[in-house]
Scaffold this motif. Structure first.
Motif, PDB file in Angstrom:
ATOM      1  N   GLY A 149       0.842  -1.181   0.000  1.00 26.40           N
ATOM      2  CA  GLY A 149       0.000   0.000   0.000  1.00 26.40           C
ATOM      3  C   GLY A 149       0.881   1.236   0.000  1.00 26.40           C
ATOM      4  O   GLY A 149       1.724   1.415  -0.878  1.00 26.40           O
ATOM      5  N   GLU A 150       0.741   2.078   1.007  1.00 26.71           N
ATOM      6  CA  GLU A 150       1.561   3.277   1.129  1.00 26.71           C
ATOM      7  C   GLU A 150       2.730   3.088   2.094  1.00 26.71           C
ATOM      8  O   GLU A 150       3.564   3.970   2.237  1.00 26.71           O
ATOM      9  N   THR A 151       2.799   1.943   2.751  1.00 24.61           N
ATOM     10  CA  THR A 151       3.834   1.713   3.756  1.00 24.61           C
ATOM     11  C   THR A 151       5.086   1.125   3.112  1.00 24.61           C
ATOM     12  O   THR A 151       5.020   0.129   2.385  1.00 24.61           O
ATOM     13  N   VAL A 152       6.215   1.737   3.389  1.00 27.65           N
ATOM     14  CA  VAL A 152       7.488   1.280   2.836  1.00 27.65           C
ATOM     15  C   VAL A 152       7.973   0.063   3.618  1.00 27.65           C
ATOM     16  O   VAL A 152       8.146   0.125   4.836  1.00 27.65           O
ATOM     17  N   VAL A 153       8.185  -1.029   2.907  1.00 24.45           N
ATOM     18  CA  VAL A 153       8.712  -2.247   3.515  1.00 24.45           C
ATOM     19  C   VAL A 153      10.234  -2.278   3.390  1.00 24.45           C
ATOM     20  O   VAL A 153      10.942  -2.729   4.299  1.00 24.45           O
ATOM     21  N   ARG A 154      10.714  -1.772   2.258  1.00 22.73           N
ATOM     22  CA  ARG A 154      12.157  -1.757   2.049  1.00 22.73           C
ATOM     23  C   ARG A 154      12.504  -0.666   1.049  1.00 22.73           C
ATOM     24  O   ARG A 154      11.751  -0.382   0.121  1.00 22.73           O
ATOM     25  N   LEU A 155      13.666  -0.046   1.263  1.00 27.03           N
ATOM     26  CA  LEU A 155      14.217   0.917   0.327  1.00 27.03           C
ATOM     27  C   LEU A 155      15.630   0.492  -0.036  1.00 27.03           C
ATOM     28  O   LEU A 155      16.413   0.122   0.842  1.00 27.03           O
ATOM     29  N   GLU A 156      15.951   0.527  -1.327  1.00 24.90           N
ATOM     30  CA  GLU A 156      17.321   0.304  -1.754  1.00 24.90           C
ATOM     31  C   GLU A 156      17.767   1.478  -2.607  1.00 24.90           C
ATOM     32  O   GLU A 156      17.049   1.926  -3.501  1.00 24.90           O
ATOM     33  N   GLU A 157      18.966   1.971  -2.308  1.00 28.33           N
ATOM     34  CA  GLU A 157      19.527   3.109  -3.026  1.00 28.33           C
ATOM     35  C   GLU A 157      20.518   2.627  -4.085  1.00 28.33           C
ATOM     36  O   GLU A 157      21.198   1.626  -3.915  1.00 28.33           O
ATOM     37  N   ARG A 158      20.614   3.385  -5.154  1.00 30.04           N
ATOM     38  CA  ARG A 158      21.618   3.160  -6.189  1.00 30.04           C
ATOM     39  C   ARG A 158      22.212   4.525  -6.525  1.00 30.04           C
ATOM     40  O   ARG A 158      21.525   5.398  -7.064  1.00 30.04           O
ATOM     41  N   ILE A 456      13.278   4.921   6.769  1.00 32.13           N
ATOM     42  CA  ILE A 456      12.002   5.053   6.066  1.00 32.13           C
ATOM     43  C   ILE A 456      11.133   3.807   6.229  1.00 32.13           C
ATOM     44  O   ILE A 456       9.922   3.851   5.988  1.00 32.13           O
ATOM     45  N   GLU A 457      11.719   2.695   6.646  1.00 33.43           N
ATOM     46  CA  GLU A 457      10.932   1.466   6.796  1.00 33.43           C
ATOM     47  C   GLU A 457       9.796   1.674   7.791  1.00 33.43           C
ATOM     48  O   GLU A 457       9.989   2.201   8.889  1.00 33.43           O
ATOM     49  N   GLY A 458       8.592   1.276   7.386  1.00 31.07           N
ATOM     50  CA  GLY A 458       7.418   1.418   8.244  1.00 31.07           C
ATOM     51  C   GLY A 458       6.741   2.765   8.138  1.00 31.07           C
ATOM     52  O   GLY A 458       5.665   2.967   8.699  1.00 31.07           O
ATOM     53  N   ASN A 459       7.362   3.710   7.441  1.00 28.85           N
ATOM     54  CA  ASN A 459       6.750   5.008   7.184  1.00 28.85           C
ATOM     55  C   ASN A 459       6.030   4.964   5.840  1.00 28.85           C
ATOM     56  O   ASN A 459       6.232   4.047   5.045  1.00 28.85           O
ATOM     57  N   ILE A 460       5.243   5.973   5.548  1.00 25.73           N
ATOM     58  CA  ILE A 460       4.564   6.015   4.262  1.00 25.73           C
ATOM     59  C   ILE A 460       5.490   6.620   3.212  1.00 25.73           C
ATOM     60  O   ILE A 460       6.413   7.374   3.532  1.00 25.73           O
ATOM     61  N   VAL A 461       5.220   6.300   1.963  1.00 23.76           N
ATOM     62  CA  VAL A 461       6.063   6.773   0.865  1.00 23.76           C
ATOM     63  C   VAL A 461       6.137   8.295   0.868  1.00 23.76           C
ATOM     64  O   VAL A 461       7.198   8.885   0.611  1.00 23.76           O
ATOM     65  N   ALA A 462       5.030   8.965   1.177  1.00 24.55           N
ATOM     66  CA  ALA A 462       4.986  10.426   1.136  1.00 24.55           C
ATOM     67  C   ALA A 462       5.912  11.073   2.156  1.00 24.55           C
ATOM     68  O   ALA A 462       6.228  12.269   2.039  1.00 24.55           O
ATOM     69  N   ASP A 463       6.357  10.328   3.143  1.00 26.15           N
ATOM     70  CA  ASP A 463       7.265  10.880   4.149  1.00 26.15           C
ATOM     71  C   ASP A 463       8.736  10.753   3.748  1.00 26.15           C
ATOM     72  O   ASP A 463       9.609  11.241   4.473  1.00 26.15           O
ATOM     73  N   PHE A 464       9.003  10.110   2.608  1.00 23.19           N
ATOM     74  CA  PHE A 464      10.403   9.953   2.231  1.00 23.19           C
ATOM     75  C   PHE A 464      11.102  11.285   1.985  1.00 23.19           C
ATOM     76  O   PHE A 464      12.237  11.479   2.449  1.00 23.19           O
ATOM     77  N   PRO A 465      10.511  12.243   1.242  1.00 23.27           N
ATOM     78  CA  PRO A 465      11.221  13.519   1.067  1.00 23.27           C
ATOM     79  C   PRO A 465      11.592  14.177   2.392  1.00 23.27           C
ATOM     80  O   PRO A 465      12.667  14.761   2.530  1.00 23.27           O
ATOM     81  N   LEU A 466      10.709  14.055   3.377  1.00 22.76           N
ATOM     82  CA  LEU A 466      10.965  14.628   4.696  1.00 22.76           C
ATOM     83  C   LEU A 466      12.132  13.917   5.380  1.00 22.76           C
ATOM     84  O   LEU A 466      13.043  14.552   5.919  1.00 22.76           O
ATOM     85  N   CYS A 467      12.106  12.580   5.351  1.00 20.87           N
ATOM     86  CA  CYS A 467      13.201  11.812   5.948  1.00 20.87           C
ATOM     87  C   CYS A 467      14.515  12.088   5.223  1.00 20.87           C
ATOM     88  O   CYS A 467      15.566  12.273   5.850  1.00 20.87           O
ATOM     89  N   ASN A 468      14.438  12.119   3.898  1.00 23.67           N
ATOM     90  CA  ASN A 468      15.632  12.320   3.092  1.00 23.67           C
ATOM     91  C   ASN A 468      16.277  13.674   3.398  1.00 23.67           C
ATOM     92  O   ASN A 468      17.488  13.784   3.580  1.00 23.67           O
TER      93      ASN A 468
END
Length: 480
Positions: A149-158, A456-468
């Protein structure tokens, strides 16, 4: 010190046990270097392992924070970490025309297969690719979200898209030329990078920098810290749709940049820290301008802090968002506001005191909340500390020379300097003619980018810019 494979593996065990902190891991011609920090005593040591067979025992096998550093060594020098958990390329996107450019410089093998993103399996999961081209004026990086859904389970950076070949550019140059390149590793921290490089050169040649130059270096470093923290505080709030903070903080940041330009002839003070001292003195009339800027920030900033702290809708976005575990911070040796917001109070100015900080009293703010709000508050407190340091440095500015010559000759030196993001490590090896044989600078973001993936794990996708933005890691600093 030179070590054998057994001793190298023993040091890896010390890292895994948490008794040492990995400060840097980088390649060389036929060797690898590992910088180790003993935080309790402030001792920094460099272990060198010769690699006659083109391989070395993997550090990441025992200590995960070394993984991306090992992948970089393999990309640039062709040295293979035996037993490494991850052998994927990091900087090399098969676009250079050569492979292992700092080693054998072999012909490019072509693009090959697509970069293998680590798989995530589970019912209802989907992937969201973001970047490397972004909507704003921002450096390129690819982020692959696995979400339910909107919840981030995992993020991988490149990352690695803006690899500039900095280490190859510095090799063969005289220190004065290489210092200009060092200051461009990450332009928003140009003073810190140039200072780290110059201190390593000065250590290699046994140079005693004049006291006035040391104080001017500290003044520039605090102006740089102040400008960046003010900008970051406003930018974090803007990513929570609270644009008024960005506007007001942007005005104060501009005041700092203009005062810096009047004092040192450049808004970012680029190329002002040089081997042996500083390139120019501060004019007497500019001192009054810096003091006036400090007074203006001191008048305006408390109201902005209250606005941030008393706006419920803003607090709802920042409090408990992007939590970074203290255990991860300690394991990765993450510095700066990322580390200090999660309980790691390391600051190179205090832990390994170098001039002028060895004579200046200041506080290192530490929180344990570990969220976006905590990272903002660490910045707020550091703004207040920097304002005080700037005034103390000006009021106690010694008289005398601002530069001494660096004698030609060989040697090796290391340095650890605190940038606004955290500690910058520098290693410099000079040939007998004084030219740079090998130079390596390690950005604090190497140990912060992986923690963003966990935050970001467990947060919503929309919060990524804020975390970043609350991390504000450097792309350029790790893309070398």
């Amino acid at each position: 010190m030179s070590v054998n494979e057994a001793e190298w593996t023993g040091l890896c065990a010390e890292l895994a046990a948490g008794r040492l902190t990995l400060s840097a891991l980088f390649g060389d011609s036929g060797a690898v270097h590992m910088a180790l920090l003993e935080e309790g005593t402030g001792r920094l040591a460099l272990a060198t392992l010769p690699c006659p067979t083109g391989s070395f025992p993997s550090v990441a096998r025992h200590h995960p924070p070394a993984a991306r550093l090992e992948r970089t060594i393999r990309d640039l020098f062709g040295l293979t970490p035996v037993g490494a958990p991850d052998l994927r390329p990091w900087l090399d996107h098969a676009r250079w025309g050569v492979r292992v450019p700092l080693g054998a410089a072999l012909p490019d093998a072509g693009a090959g297969e697509a970069y293998p993103i680590l798989p995530v399996e589970g019912e209802g999961l989907h992937q969201i690719p973001v970047g490397p081209v972004h909507a704003g004026i921002i450096e390129p990086g690819h982020f692959r979200f696995s979400a339910y859904g909107e919840t981030v389970v995992r993020l991988e950076e490149r990352l690695g898209y803006v690899h500039k070949g900095m280490e190859g550019l510095m090799a063969g140059r005289v220190p004065e030329e290489a210092a200009r390149i060092a200051g461009r590793h990450s332009g928003d921290a140009t003073v810190a990078y140039a200072l780290a490089f110059c201190r390593a050169v000065e250590a290699a040649r046994g140079v005693a920098v004049p006291e006035r130059a040391q104080a001017l270096r500290g003044l520039m470093a605090e102006l740089e810290r102040l400008a960046n923290h003010l900008g970051d505080i406003g930018a974090v709030c803007n990513d929570a749709a609270f644009a008024i903070m960005l506007a007001h903080c942007g005005v104060l940041r501009e005041r700092v940049l203009r005062a810096s330009a009047r004092a040192f002839g450049h808004r970012l003070m680029m190329d002002r820290v040089v081997p042996g001292g500083v390139a120019q003195d501060i004019p007497a009339e500019a001192i009054a301008g810096v003091k006036a800027m400090v007074a203006e920030v001191r008048r305006a900033f408390p109201a902005l802090v209250r606005l941030y702290d008393e706006t419920a809708s803003l607090q709802d976005r920042t409090v408990s968002t992007g939590f970074t575990k203290p255990d991860y911070v300690r394991q990765f040796g993450a510095g700066g506001f990322v580390g200090r917001a999660s309980g790691r109070g390391f600051d190179a100015r205090r832990a390994l005191p170098y001039p002028p900080y060895d004579r200046l009293p200041f506080e290192v703010p530490v929180r344990s909340d570990g969220d976006v709000n905590a990272r903002v508050w660490v910045r707020i407190r550091e703004v207040e500390e920097s304002l005080g340091l700037i005034i103390r440095l000006i009021d106690t500015l010694p008289k005398g020379d601002i530069i001494v010559p660096v004698p030609t000759g060989g040697g090796e030196g290391v340095a650890l300097v605190e940038s606004f993001r955290g500690d910058v490590f520098a290693f410099v090896a000079l040939e007998s003619d004084g030219r740079v044989r090998r130079a390596h600078l390690r950005d604090p973001s190497w140990f912060q980018w992986p923690l963003l993936e966990t935050a970001i794990e467990g947060n919503i996708v929309a919060d990524f810019p804020l975390c970043n933005k609350s991390f504000n890691c450097s792309y350029s600093g790790v893309d070398l």
